[in-house]
Design a protein around this motif. Structure first.
Motif, mmCIF file in Angstrom:
data_model
loop_
_atom_site.group_PDB
_atom_site.id
_atom_site.type_symbol
_atom_site.label_atom_id
_atom_site.label_comp_id
_atom_site.label_asym_id
_atom_site.label_seq_id
_atom_site.Cartn_x
_atom_site.Cartn_y
_atom_site.Cartn_z
ATOM 1 N N GLN A 1 6.955 -55.615 -68.512
ATOM 2 C CA GLN A 1 8.886 -55.649 -68.241
ATOM 3 C C GLN A 1 9.115 -54.379 -67.674
ATOM 4 O O GLN A 1 9.286 -54.394 -66.131
ATOM 5 N N PHE B 1 7.012 -54.948 -64.130
ATOM 6 C CA PHE B 1 8.188 -56.028 -63.139
ATOM 7 C C PHE B 1 9.323 -55.463 -62.508
ATOM 8 O O PHE B 1 9.359 -55.479 -61.519
ATOM 9 N N ARG B 2 10.485 -55.054 -63.555
ATOM 10 C CA ARG B 2 11.283 -53.644 -63.059
ATOM 11 C C ARG B 2 11.202 -52.768 -61.812
ATOM 12 O O ARG B 2 11.238 -52.758 -60.765
ATOM 13 N N THR C 1 1.036 -58.460 -64.502
ATOM 14 C CA THR C 1 2.641 -58.507 -64.960
ATOM 15 C C THR C 1 2.109 -59.663 -63.961
ATOM 16 O O THR C 1 3.309 -60.853 -64.200
ATOM 17 N N LEU C 2 2.200 -60.048 -62.431
ATOM 18 C CA LEU C 2 3.169 -60.904 -62.027
ATOM 19 C C LEU C 2 1.998 -62.326 -61.410
ATOM 20 O O LEU C 2 2.211 -63.923 -61.761
#
Length: 203
Positions: free
Chosen positions: A20, A23-24, A59-60
């Protein structure tokens, strides 16, 4: 530590929180091109993967996002095993089929036009490139303009692909098609969405 341990250790210590957070940072960097966002070192991958590039990939990428690796990463069994174990992403052998591309040696990278560009109807079917850079401040200064930038921004990443500014002009000319780039420095990220126009400071 044995080869298997090297290939699977070093993922996110707190997977949900770390993903998270990264990602942010990536979304903020994509929304505000030219800004540098901290992500720290939440991952500890095997070389030649770097912590920041690995954290973005974790993350992706997932089992639905084919991942293309440059030659240096493809030559590392430990890196391939680590990415497969932690992301589940299948390897794309053709860059035009990849949703994401992970590049640890940008100076030797193939041309941007080789990656998936999307279509006029589905521009989101293009590739996002994760480029490992040594610094976001030590290279030649680039002037950025476009959506998310009030007037202009500057960034100085190094190393970059050969003839990057000219390649990027061609990339912008394909809009709404075209690739997006995430620059992964040692503990920070910056992004270049396809809507961003780039000029050298001398231009």
């Amino acid at each position: 530590m044995d080869m298997l341990g090297q290939s699977i250790d070093g993922g996110f210590a707190a997977p949900v929180f770390d993903a998270q957070s990264v990602f942010r940072a990536v979304m903020e960097a994509m929304a505000r091109p030219g800004t540098v966002q901290p992500i720290g070192r939440p991952a500890s991958p095997p070389a030649p993967l770097t912590p920041a590039a690995a954290a973005v990939a974790l993350t992706l990428c997932d089992h639905d996002t084919p991942l293309w690796l440059d030659a240096a990463l493809l030559a590392s069994d430990a890196a391939k095993t680590w990415l497969g174990f932690h992301t589940g992403a299948p390897l794309a052998h053709n860059p035009a089929e990849a949703h994401f591309a992970l590049v640890c040696d940008p100076a030797e990278m193939i041309a941007l036009e080789n990656f998936a560009q999307g279509t006029q109807e589905y521009p989101d079917r293009s590739a996002t490139l994760i480029l490992t850079v040594e610094s976001l401040t030590a290279g030649p200064k680039l002037r950025l303009e476009g959506p998310g930038i009030a007037t202009e921004a500057t960034i100085s990443p190094t190393p970059l692909p050969r003839h990057f500014v000219e390649q990027w002009k061609q990339n912008c000319g394909r809009f709404p098609r075209g690739i997006d780039v995430i620059l992964a420095a040692p503990e920070h990220v910056a992004c270049l969405p396809r809507t961003t126009r780039i000029k050298t400071m001398e231009a």
